[in-house]
Every structure is written in C-alpha cells, then in structure tokens.
Design a protein around this motif. Structure first.
Motif, short mmCIF file in Angstrom:
data_model
loop_
_atom_site.label_atom_id
_atom_site.label_comp_id
_atom_site.label_asym_id
_atom_site.label_seq_id
_atom_site.Cartn_x
_atom_site.Cartn_y
_atom_site.Cartn_z
N GLU D 130 2.36 -6.78 -38.58
CA GLU D 130 2.18 -5.75 -39.62
C GLU D 130 1.10 -4.72 -39.33
N ARG D 131 0.54 -4.73 -38.10
CA ARG D 131 -0.49 -3.72 -37.85
C ARG D 131 -0.67 -3.36 -36.39
N MET D 132 -0.06 -4.12 -35.49
CA MET D 132 -0.29 -3.84 -34.07
C MET D 132 0.79 -2.91 -33.51
N LYS D 133 0.34 -2.08 -32.58
CA LYS D 133 1.31 -1.24 -31.85
C LYS D 133 2.24 -2.12 -31.02
N LEU D 134 3.49 -1.83 -31.08
CA LEU D 134 4.47 -2.64 -30.37
C LEU D 134 4.24 -2.63 -28.87
N MET D 135 3.97 -1.46 -28.32
CA MET D 135 3.83 -1.37 -26.87
C MET D 135 2.56 -2.09 -26.38
N SER D 136 1.52 -2.08 -27.20
CA SER D 136 0.31 -2.81 -26.83
C SER D 136 0.58 -4.31 -26.80
N PHE D 137 1.37 -4.74 -27.75
CA PHE D 137 1.73 -6.16 -27.75
C PHE D 137 2.50 -6.51 -26.49
N PHE D 138 3.45 -5.67 -26.14
CA PHE D 138 4.25 -5.96 -24.95
C PHE D 138 3.38 -5.96 -23.70
N ALA D 139 2.40 -5.05 -23.66
CA ALA D 139 1.49 -5.02 -22.51
C ALA D 139 0.76 -6.36 -22.39
N PHE D 140 0.28 -6.86 -23.51
CA PHE D 140 -0.40 -8.16 -23.46
C PHE D 140 0.56 -9.26 -23.04
N ALA D 141 1.78 -9.18 -23.55
CA ALA D 141 2.77 -10.21 -23.22
C ALA D 141 2.98 -10.32 -21.72
N VAL D 142 2.95 -9.18 -21.05
CA VAL D 142 3.12 -9.19 -19.59
C VAL D 142 2.02 -10.02 -18.93
N VAL D 143 0.79 -9.79 -19.32
CA VAL D 143 -0.34 -10.49 -18.69
C VAL D 143 -0.38 -11.97 -19.11
N MET D 144 -0.13 -12.19 -20.36
CA MET D 144 -0.19 -13.57 -20.86
C MET D 144 0.83 -14.46 -20.16
N THR D 145 2.06 -13.96 -20.04
CA THR D 145 3.12 -14.82 -19.49
C THR D 145 3.09 -14.85 -17.97
N ALA D 146 2.52 -13.82 -17.37
CA ALA D 146 2.44 -13.81 -15.91
C ALA D 146 1.23 -14.58 -15.41
N VAL D 147 0.11 -14.49 -16.12
CA VAL D 147 -1.12 -15.04 -15.57
C VAL D 147 -1.85 -16.03 -16.50
N ILE D 148 -2.18 -15.56 -17.71
CA ILE D 148 -3.10 -16.37 -18.54
C ILE D 148 -2.53 -17.76 -18.83
N TYR D 149 -1.30 -17.80 -19.32
CA TYR D 149 -0.68 -19.09 -19.61
C TYR D 149 -0.49 -19.94 -18.35
N PRO D 150 0.07 -19.36 -17.29
CA PRO D 150 0.33 -20.19 -16.11
C PRO D 150 -0.92 -20.79 -15.49
N VAL D 151 -2.03 -20.07 -15.52
CA VAL D 151 -3.24 -20.61 -14.90
C VAL D 151 -3.65 -21.91 -15.57
#
Ligand SMILES: Nc1ncnc2c1ncn2[C@@H]1O[C@H](COP(=O)(O)OP(=O)(O)O)[C@@H](O)[C@H]1O
Ligand SMILES: Nc1ncnc2c1ncn2[C@@H]1O[C@H](COP(=O)(O)OP(=O)(O)O)[C@@H](O)[C@H]1O
Ligand SMILES: Nc1ncnc2c1ncn2[C@@H]1O[C@H](COP(=O)(O)OP(=O)(O)O)[C@@H](O)[C@H]1O
Lengths: 415, 112, 415, 415, 112, 112
Positions: D130-151
């Motif tokens: 209800e308040r975040m920019k959609l594209m900013s969320f997607f940008a985070f999703a890229v890093v989270m699923t590629a790196v943060i979670y896997p590490v």
C-alpha cells in the motif's frame, strides 16, 4: 524384495497423503461455496466458522474421535476408546509380508480420516448459515467430531455391525454426507428459518447470495478435492488391480459430477426457463455425492446416469424443502448431501452385486437415526445453556458485526 | 440560480454531459439512484424462488445553473436523454438561494 | 519381479491421475480468469458457461470423442469410432512384460485425455464472452468435444498422418491451445464485437473487467494446473530417464511462465508506462502456451527465452487484434492460445533436432484449417437455427439477467 | 533390482515434484491473502507484485541463487558460484547404488528449491503493501532471490557453518520464513507506515482489508501448500521409515495449523470479545510457521501444543508491533513469519534431542543479522537511486492508479 | 409542486413504497445514503484496533408531488417509516418550480 | 429552514463533520457522488486501450439547518473543506418549507 515391499508401502502412503491433502482442500471449497451463497453481511462469520470447524475437527478427532472410530470396540454397536496415535509401523513388520503386514503408514491413515470428519462438519455449517451463534456452532462441532460422527463411522468402517450386515458405502455417501446432513437437519429444526425467508402467508422469498464467483470457485474446489475423497477410499494403489480401481474411481467421479451438472441444468432450464447457476453448482455436488457410495462398480456410463439422476433430483428436492417443508437451508446442504446421499446409497445395489437393498436401508436408517437424534439432543442442550440463535437485531445487522465485529467487504457500497 | 435535478437512464449520461457541454454548462454532480415509476422491472430467480427487481437503475444529475440558462439546460437534457421509451426520467427545477465555490469563496452565478 | 512391474504400473497410473486432476483444476482457472475479466453483469453467465462446458466435454468425449481420437482409424486422415471405454488391463498382461505390455491404466489415460478437450473448449468460452447465447455455446461445445477436437487429435496423438510426417507437439500447443483458438476465432467472426467496444470511428474502447483478484487467481490456478498438463504428457515417470524428463518439464514449464510474465511486464511498462496486470497475466499464460509444444528438449535457459518471447509477443498481438483487426476477444484467448501457440510450435525446431520446420508448418496449417473451417460451418448452422447472439437490449442488461436470471454480485452498488 | 532402484528414484522424484507444485501454489495463497487484506485501491498492484516476484524469483534463482546456495562453497561462510543446472543423473549412476548414488532428479530438487525462495520473497510483499513503488520492490526482489537468500541458505542447507554447528531447521522456519520477515522488517523501517495509520497522538487506526473471502482463500491455499513445503522437506519417501516420516509431517503440520487457529481464536475472543477473522487466519499461518522448524520429531499432541502457542503468540505480537513499535505491517507478515518463526526454531529443542539451544540461537542471530543488514543496505541504495515510496498523493489515490493504471474492482461503488 | 426528500431506515423502504402506492403516489427516486445524527453507530475491530462506524446506512427518497398531495404523502411516509426508535429519519419539503417528464416533454403536475 | 447541499472532496468529510459539530450542527445525510467540473480526471489503461476517468469521486452532504445557522454553517463547511486546489466543490443553499422528524412527528426547526 524387501526394497520392493518398502517401495510399495511408500507409494501407498504417498497416495494416501496426497488424497488426504485433496480432501483437506475441500474445506476451502465449502468455505468459498458458503461465503458465496450468504449475504455479504454474514460472510466474515461464515469464513471464521469454516476455518474454525476444520481446526476443531482436526484436534477433536485426534484427541477422541479417531480412537473411538478405529479403537477396539466394546461390541459391534458401542465402540471403545483406545489411544494409539503416535507409533507407526516398523520396517520389519512391513517387509515380513503376509496378509497382516501393514502396507501403508498409520499416520497417513489418520490424516486421510481426519479430513473426512471435517467434511461432515462443513455440511452443517452451510445449512445453519446467517442466524446461528458462532460459539454455539463450535460447541456442537466439538461433540460432533469427537463422538457423534466417530460412533457411526465405527459401525461401518471401524468394523461394527453395519459392516457385518454388508452395508456398502465406499467413500461415505452415508457415513460422511448423509451424516452431516442429518446433523444439519436437526440444527435447522431447532434453529428455524432466517428472518424474512418466508412471507406472512408462507410464501418463499429469495435471499440471493452475495458472490457467485466465490460459490463457483468453491464448487470447483470440491470437485477437485473429491478425487482425493473417492480416489483415496480405495485405500491402496500399488497393484495393477488397485491402480485400475483408482483410475475407475477418478473417471466415474468426474463423469457423475459432469452429469449432475447437466441434470440440474436441464431441470432448471425447463422449470425456470433460465440456467440457475446455484442449481447447477448444487447439481455438480449432487452428482459427486451420488457416486460416492460406489464409484468403483458402475461402468462410466452408469456412473454418468447415477450422477444425472442426482443432478435432476437435487433441483426438485431443494425446491420441495424450501416451499413445502419450509426448511431454510441457504446452501442446499441437506438436499445435496442428505437426500442425494440416500439416492447414492440405494443406487449401489444396481451395480454392486454384493450390496443388498435391505442392508442399505438398515444402514441409512441407523446412521440417520443416530446422527439425527443425538444431534437433536446436543443442539437442544446447547440451546438451553447458551442459546443457538442471535437476536433479531443482530440477524438484521448481520453476523459479521455481532460475531466477528468485522465486515467482509467494508468498502463496497450497497445497491 | 436554480438547481436542476434530472433523473435519467444511466447509459444516457455521456450524451447528456455532451449536450450540456455544448451550451457551456460544465459542472455537475452525479449520483447512482434507483427509480420507481411506470416503467416495470424484471424478474430474477434464485434457487427456484422468483423475485421481482422492481427498482430500475437510474442516474441522478444535479446541476446548478444561472437563471438565464435554465430553459436551455432543460431543453438540452431532455433532448439528450430522450429515448421515447417509458422510464426516460424527470427534470425538476428548484430555487437556489445561495451558491459558494469552496475553493475561492466566490458566491452567486460565478460560483457555479 | 512381478510385484515390481505391478508397482511400476501403479506409479505410472497414479502419476497420470494426479496429472489429470491438475488439468481438471485448469477448468477452475479458466472460469476464474474469465469471471474476472468480464463485467459484473456477465459474470454469473460465464461461470455457468465454464462449469457447463466442462461437463459437456467430459460426457461427449466419453461417449464419442475419445473413441474417435484413439479408435482404429479408417486411414491416417479419417479416424474411426470404436467403443472401448470400460475394460482395463489385466494383471497378467502387465506382468507378462515386453514392449507391448501396458504400463498404466487405460482409464487413467482416458481421464488425462478428457480434461484436455475441456481445456480446448474453455479457450473458446473467454473469446465469445459477454454477448453469446448460452445455449448456442453449449450446442457448439457438444460438436467441438465430440468431433472437431478429436479428429485433429487423432492426426497426431492417435497415430494419424501428422504423427507420420513427424509433427511435434509434446503437450498440445497446437492440438489443444491453437485448436481452441481457431474455434474461438471462427466464433468471434460470426459473432462480432461487443456493443460499445468500437467507437463510431473505429476507435477501441476499454471495457474493464470487474474483478482483478479473480483474474489473478485464475492465472495462478492455470499455472499450477499446467504442471499436470505438460508434466503428465511425458506419459511415464517410472524410470530414471522418464523421471528426469518429467522433472525437466516441470522446471521448464515454470521458467517459461515466469519469463512470460517478465516479457509482458517489460512490454507493458515500455508501451504504457504502467504495469498492466491483465497483460502480465496473459504473459504468464503466453509463456506456458509457448513451452507446451516442447517443454522437454530446451535447457532451462532456452525455456525461459521461449517464454520471454511468448510474453513479449502476446502484448503486441493482443493490441493488434484489438486495434487493427477489430477482433473483440475480452480475455485475449485467440492471441494467447492461438498466435502464441503457433510460436510455441515453431520454436520446437530450435531445440528438438527431430522436429522439422516443414512438419511443424503442415501441422499448424492442418489443425488450424480443420478446426477453423469446421467451426465456422457449425457456428453458421447454429446461427441459422437458434441464433448465436443475444439481443442488443439483453446485451446491455447483461447476460446474467437474460441467460441465468441471476446476478453475480447482487448487493454491490455500481460506481 | 535395477528396476527397483529406478522405480525408487522415480517415486522420490515424483514426490519432490508434487511437493514443489504445492509450494508453487503458496504463491497464489500469498497473493490472495494480501489482496484480501489491502484496500481495494491497492489491490491490482499487489496482485501484479505477487505474480511478478514469483517470476523474478524463479528466474534469478535459476541464473544465480541456486548456484550460490548449492555450489562449491569457498568456505563454510562464503558460498561459491557454480553453474550446474542442466545435466541430470544418469541411469547408470542411479542403479550403481551405494551411499552416494543419486536417488532423485536434480531438476526436481531445483524445482523444489526455487519455490522456497519465492515464498521468502512473498513475505516481504505483504509487509510493504500500500505504499511502496512497484519497481523498487522488484529491484529488491532481484537481489534478495539472487544473493541474500541463497547465501544464508548455503549456511545450513548448502552445508555451510550453520549445518556444521548443528543448527536445526527442517523446512525453513528460519531460513525461509524468518529470513523473509527480516527483509520485510528492514523494508518497513526504511519505508515508514502508511499515511493515516497512526493518528497525531500515535493512536493506531484500523485500515480494514477490502475482501475477507480472498484473505480466507489465501490462507486455505497456504495451508494446503504447506503440506508440500514441510512434507517435501523430508527429501525422500521411498522407504518405510521415510514414508512414515512424511506421514508424520503431514499430520503434525495439519494439527499445528489447526491449533494455531484455536489459539488465535481464544486470544481474540478473550481480548476483543469477538472472533477477529484476520487474526485467526494469521493464527493458522502462525501454527504452520511454528511447526516448520521441526514437523517430524514432535508427537501429534506436541505439534498441536507448538501450534497453539504460535497462534496465541501471534495475536499479542501483532498488536505489540502495531501499537508499541509502530511497525506498520498490513498483513502481519513480520509477526507471523519472523517472531513466530523464532518461536518455531526454539521449540525444536523440546522435541529433537539433537538440537541445542545454543545452535538454534546462533542460527537465528546469523540468519536474521545477515538478511536484515544486507536488506537494509540494499533498500537504502534503492531509496537513494530510485526511491522506495510513492508520493503522498499517489498513496491517497491508491497504487493501482499510479503503478498499474488499472482498478481492481472498477464497477463496485464505495460505501 | 413540491419535492419531498425523506431519509429513512433502509428496511422501511418497502413499507414506505406501499404506503405511497396506497395514496396513488407511484414515482420516486431512491439513493443509498449514510446518516449522522443522534443515533449512534457501532464499534468494529480490525486486527486488534477498534474503530467506530459512525455513519448509519439510510435510504434517501425523493418524491415529486403535486401541492395537494403533500400533506397526505408526509403522513404516509411518516407512518410507514416510524419505528419509534431513534434514527427513524427526516422529511424535508422543498419547492419545485418546474417539472418535466423527459419522454413526453409534459410539464407540471402531469409530469410527476 | 434551509437545506445546505455541499459537494466536497471525500477525504474532507471528517473535517467538515467536526467543524459542523463545533457549531452544534450534528445531523446530516451523506451520499457518494461523482463530480464533473474544472478539475480533470485521470487516464487509465486496460489491455492497451487508454481511457479517461473523467468523473471524480465526491461526497454530497445534505444538511437541514435553521435559518439563523445558515451563514455559520456555510462558513464552517467552506473552511473545513477548502484545500485551495481545484475541485474543492460547491455549497448550495435551498429553502425548506417543512421539516418533520419521523420518530416524534415534530416539525420545524426542532425537527432538524
Ligand atoms: N414523482 C416522482 N418523483 C421523483 N422521481 C420520479 C417520480 N416519478 C418518476 N420518477 C423517476 O423517474 C423515473 C422514470 O419514471 P417512469 O414513471 O418510470 O417513466 P416516465 O418518466 O417515462 O413516465 C423513475 O424511475 C424515477 O426514478
Ligand atoms: N439536520 C439534518 N439534515 C439532514 N439530515 C439529517 C439531519 N439530522 C438528521 N438527519 C438524517 O436523519 C437520520 C436520523 O437522525 P437522528 O438524529 O439519528 O434520529 P432522529 O431523527 O430519530 O432524531 C440521520 O441518520 C441523518 O441521515
Ligand atoms: N454547476 C454545478 N452544479 C452542481 N455541481 C457542480 C457544479 N459545478 C461543479 N460542481 C461540483 O463541484 C465539484 C468541483 O467543481 P470544479 O469545477 O471541479 O472545481 P472548483 O469548484 O474548485 O472550481 C465538481 O466535481 C462537481 O461535483
């Protein structure tokens, strides 16, 4: 060889678990169906009711019900109570082989059973919608899932007297569906009709459900879940014969549902000149309930015929219940699961040479009698102690407000 | 100043708006309404029980206009909303004693 | 050893049945997707249509279609008609082994097939939404599922001439999806656009769907169901090679759908500056349709690339259909299943060395030609006899009123 | 014998794939839950966000994440990056047998893993609604699923240092759920509360979700999907022991969820005098999260107790987060997945004798620390570069308009 | 001619319509409304936060009547809508200067 | 007695209610409305086709007040509803000839 037996055990266990998961999914189906068929002001409450009853059923059946239903019975009528959940089969026993060797996990069996009792309880939920106190419903759910359902379940599936006389109910047209409907009927008799359902001269007033896509979704979910309900009730898949049987059950279940839709579609089109969606949804369920008593013996064509009759029947029964008997059942649960359940039990004799009409009739009478009478007593007690019905004003405002303090669609304006 | 209240068929809303636009009336407030009158509703069915939907969906327009625009506006609305079939609706004209544009505190015809 | 063969038979049968159940679930997906993308006044009708068509497909395919598709063909073009549903494989034949030994239940095969024809029919449903008479649609459904679909199905999967020339369509980008789209296209040409879709000067007018969560739910359901659709089409899981193949199919199916979403997201973001949800839902389906013709040969990376192109493509095609060809397809079915289906069939040649461009083109032409022309004829006959389109006033009031006499959301006011 | 090993391989692979498909279905569950709990003006956006994040997770985890998580680590803290998706096990290796012989398809493993990372990402989605920019969320999703979670996934499941010290997290109460919640917490701290959530004197204002049936449906979907999540995490079903284990996991998962419902029901009934549906939905999820760290060791009764505590806990934590810490989390994701996830990890020591409190605490600290800090950095960068929050006016108008240009329920009027 | 605006409790709509029907007033336009007044709303709860629903659902009737029907109509509406409990609503009477039936262009009392 | 009809921006409703409360006006009836005027709407997109949402959500207040309260009420509404940005809305004042409290049959100022 040992590995083969282990593998066989694993496959049957897995088949049970997947079937059970599909039946668990039926809880969502009932919730959506009912949420679609009530008015918006009673929607939050019916969702809470459905998720609550499933939880109560799961816990009570573990604590008490399962042990009654599959325990060491005192005699063929009165079940015992044995606590055996926990230990599972030892590998050694499995690979020992022989006729008594366990061929699937006890816990998988429990899982498959627990979702059945929830199904029976879900049936009650729809029939009493829009006027019952939530806590009273939950109180009944405790007794129903701990005792009422398991006792009659013991009679057939637990090895009690109905199994001895040859009563035949493959997956539970009677033991699950008609039993649920009997409890529902008792509830509605105690509870009475929704305010405004019948006019001053007894004329029936339509009370349209608020959300048809939800109702349709619920029906599709139930249809899918039923493959687990009936398919899992073969209890084994690991041989050619059993695998063929499970496949037959899938095919027949699907065809009976499809034919039920067509039956209701034809009936509604002829009687009303329109295709009444809620009736064809009930038609699908009627087809499914019809075939549940024996989805294995009929040929696919016979299965379709049984479902077709179920679908035709349900339209007439719903109208009769409503107009003639003034039994106010917002979702048609008593007709779909009760009357059509009886039809399913009787139809067994057409295709299954081992079933007899007498045994079927005794089974129907015993299950219906027990569940109806014991439910009537329990409902009466609940009524005396905490009451079963919300006040007239609460009913007018909607149960979402009185029971949950929360609206289902807080933003959407009224027409 | 007058307040013109017009009850029309919903699908005529755009036509009426354009007709008013053409005579330089741009402001209006619209609400959804249900109408009862000579036009009859229809019957629906639900689980075998027939029931009459007696009300008909209408749209209610409220238009503040200067006195000298009233006749023109009635004309425009009537022509645009008319289908000739029963249920076309009504126009009522009522007096406004005062009008204020909230933003500017302007009053009178200029506030409309 | 015999028990191993039985077990293998059981596993493959179970795998088929579960896959089929997932495909059955796609019927719910189409119903929800379409219910979300039409206006509220046409929602009850489209739900009735979807549940009705699935039922008709189930029954007609049992009665006629399956027997045409997998019967003894007269020649490689003209199928025969043999009634063989009923008897299943004997245990003895299974354990006899050898190349011809049956390795899974015939009835499981039927179950898996029957849900495919329903899928094809569902595709038509969306394209003709909001203006077609319900009974006319059902009339077409009878012919489509009994004859039109099975005849071309016979050409490839039943061993007809397309299989002989090496046409390659793993799970039915062409046989199911493009076939459905061809019938849909014929329907739309006969039927015309919805009233108000095109302005006096041919400008396109948006007609927003009423319920986006339903549309999204439908897409998720289809995504899930597609694992059964493609995964089951490997037809066997019981060896290492087959199990690996099924796993590859799951992975590729998921990645193609994901890439389809991203493709549509990029296209819609660039073209409109916004993320058009309905386009990314179509992107997911486009990814799925693209990979359906061959989800096994591509590497996961190639699968993603194929899906990505599908997702990009579908956005352009939908707009072109709408603006340029004035083909009014409320849910984009013709673009998603037809045009993208063709893309999927052509993409097979990139990764599958056994596929040839010529064979793929012949297959596309044959399937499209047959389904389109025969559908056009059937629709024309239906139009002449009972009409295909509701009256202008009925269309304005909504099909829920004229066809079903029931509103989908009777309580929710209009904006 | 060889055929038996092939069959065993096939069964385990199939079991993995079905489990993975159920987990994929959880993506639909999160989407529906969140779509039900936000206001109607933010519904299209949250649907787009959910389908987009699942797609990003699928692609990024294939391209990068999986290779980090299960690659050859540089040491027990820093994972490596090896590209191995593609080639699957050879039949010869399977039938060779021995301890190192592969017993299921690598690709099935990948499929099962990829849907886990999507789950973690879905958790973030709800908290920032209800308040975040959609594209900013997607940008985070890229890093989270590629790196943060896997590490951090590597640390335990990939054989890193947490597995070495004996940190025990069966299906990911910590690695998936608490990790998602940690990223969500970082996001909310950077992002702030929704406009209007807190009054001028810090009083909490209710912002009711628009569609309760959707929220309930989402919860049922998650419940079903969790059988795959936990059930599949046994990683093998093909022996008696494993089959029993999987059955135990199913039973315990179901009971913990049911008890979670009852816990939240009791808490909400006592505290508010009403049955708050959204709380009992969170109770179900809390029960599920609680048991996820170890659904195998507890007896069914203990599992129910663990779930019950989770359900009670979640009600208090949600209120505390809201009132005391002013952390605005529209769906309660941080409480449900984070705090209750920690409870689940600690509860492991009660039933699993191999787990130690120290190891559990180190695991919690390591995972939370890593995900929280790295997320905080990534969110800060995104904030600096493209911003994370829509404008005040856009927030007021709703994200559907600013991000998607499309309304979720365009026809339904406001109350 | 007068415009009678009546704010009533929603469940009284049918009774009021029948009462008006009995005195030969058949046309009216109805809108959903929310009312504020002496009648108090109720409290709802959402995730632990209580909040007051202050407005109450009401129905707003708008009825154009000829001058000589006004008293009768007020009477009929009042009697039909009265429960005696707080929140029964209001009736306002306002002057109409002009009325038009869109379909026929009739004006005056005959247009009602 | 006068009927004040105010068209305002929806998020100003609470402020206006409080402002009226402060001058002892407690009763009012509110309906959802769509407004057309100078303020422009926005564009939405659906499957590639842009379309204009021309109407803007507004809230319509209807407040019966005694003659001597009219100026005060207009003032209060205007101040509370004003943002200074285009689209703030209008206030219309119209005469009420009769007012009835349905519950008590009281009429006149006391009925408000
Ligand atoms: N007396 C009235 N007062 C207010 N509204 C009225 C009145 N009569 C009719 N209407 C409105 O006008 C609409 C059309 O009226 P109706 O009698 O059906 O058709 P027509 O105006 O064509 O004769 C009604 O649906 C109602 O909304
Ligand atoms: N001054 C007013 N102007 C317009 N509508 C009013 C006014 N006062 C009350 N109302 C409407 O009448 C309804 C009932 O008023 P209320 O004061 O609650 O009860 P009662 O009329 O029985 O004293 C309110 O909900 C509101 O819709
Ligand atoms: N002539 C009018 N009659 C009735 N309502 C009007 C009229 N003009 C404007 N309105 C209402 O007032 C709202 C604001 O008007 P607008 O012209 O957009 O801005 P402003 O009043 O600030 O100049 C409109 O959306 C509409 O609801």
């Amino acid at each position: 060889m040992e590995q083969v037996m282990e593998l066989s055990y694993a496959l049957d266990t897995f088949y049970f678990l997947i079937s059970g998961a599909l039946v668990m999914w039926m809880a969502a189906g009932f919730a959506m169906l009912e949420a679609g068929l009530v008015r918006s002001k009673n929607t939050t409450e019916i969702l809470a009711k459905n998720i609550g009853l499933f939880s109560i059923a799961s816990l009570m059946y573990m604590l008490v019900g399962y042990n009654i239903m599959y325990g060491d019975g005192i005699n063929s009528l009165i079940p015992g109570l044995s606590f055996f959940l926990g230990a599972d089969n030892a590998t050694a026993d499995v690979i020992a082989g022989g006729d008594d060797a366990p061929y699937y996990s006890n816990l998988a069996d429990f899982f498959f059973q627990v979702v059945f009792v929830a199904t029976a309880m879900s049936i009650v939920s729809g029939a009493v919608a829009e006027r019952m106190k939530l806590m009273s419903f939950f109180a009944f759910a405790v007794v129903m899932t701990a005792v009422i359902y398991p006792v009659q379940g013991y009679w057939t599936w637990g090895g009690g007297f109905l199994s001895e006389i040859g009563f035949s109910d493959f997956a539970g047209s009677g033991i699950v569906h008609m039993a649920g409907a009997a409890a529902a009927l008792a509830a509605v008799l105690i509870l009475g009709a929704r305010k405004g359902k019948y006019g001053p001269n007894g004329e029936v007033r339509a009370i349209p459900g608020a959300n048809m896509p939800m109702a349709a979704l619920g029906t599709f979910i139930l249809w899918l879940g039923w493959f687990g309900f009936n398919g899992g009730s073969q209890l084994q898949v690991s041989t050619v014969e059993n695998a063929n049987a499970v496949a037959m059950v899938f095919v027949n279940t699907n065809l009976a549902a499809a034919a039920g839709v067509i039956g209701a579609l034809i009936a509604s089109r002829i009687m009303f000149g329109k295709v009444d969606l809620t009736m064809i949804l009930n038609g699908a369920l009627a087809g499914l309930v019809s075939i549940t008593a024996d989805p294995l013996s009929p040929t696919p064509l016979s299965a379709a015929a049984i479902g077709l009759v179920g679908g035709l029947l349900v339209v007439f029964v719903i109208i009769m219940m409503d107009k003639k008997f003034k039994i106010d059942d917002p979702v048609g649960a008593i007709s779909v699961h009760g009357v059509v359940g009886i039809w399913g039990l009787l139809a067994v004799v057409f295709n299954n040479s081992e079933a007899t009409l007498v045994a079927q009739l005794i089974g129907i009478a015993a299950i219906f009698g027990w569940v109806f009478v014991s439910s009537l007593i329990v409902w009466s007690i609940i009524k005396a102690v905490i009451g079963v019905r919300v006040t007239e004003e609460q009913e007018y405002q909607g149960l979402d407000q009185s029971e949950c303090g929360m609206e289902a669609y807080p933003e959407f304006g009224k027409k | 100043m007058k307040l013109i209240v017009a009850i029309i068929k919903p699908f005529k809303l755009d036509d009426v708006r354009e007709a008013l636009h053409d005579i330089d009336v741009h402001g209006m407030t619209v609400t959804e309404a249900k109408g009862f009158g000579r036009q009859k509703g229809h019957t629906e069915i639900y689980r075998g029980a027939e029931y009459a939907i007696e009300f008909l969906p209408k749209v209610r327009l409220e238009i503040g206009v200067a006195d000298d625009k009233v006749e023109q506006a009635i004309e425009a609305i009537g022509n645009a909303a008319r289908t000739g079939k029963i249920g076309d609706g009504k126009i009522f004209v009522m007096p406004i004693e005062q009008a204020v544009r909230i933003r500017t505190e302007e009053t009178g015809d200029i506030a409309l």
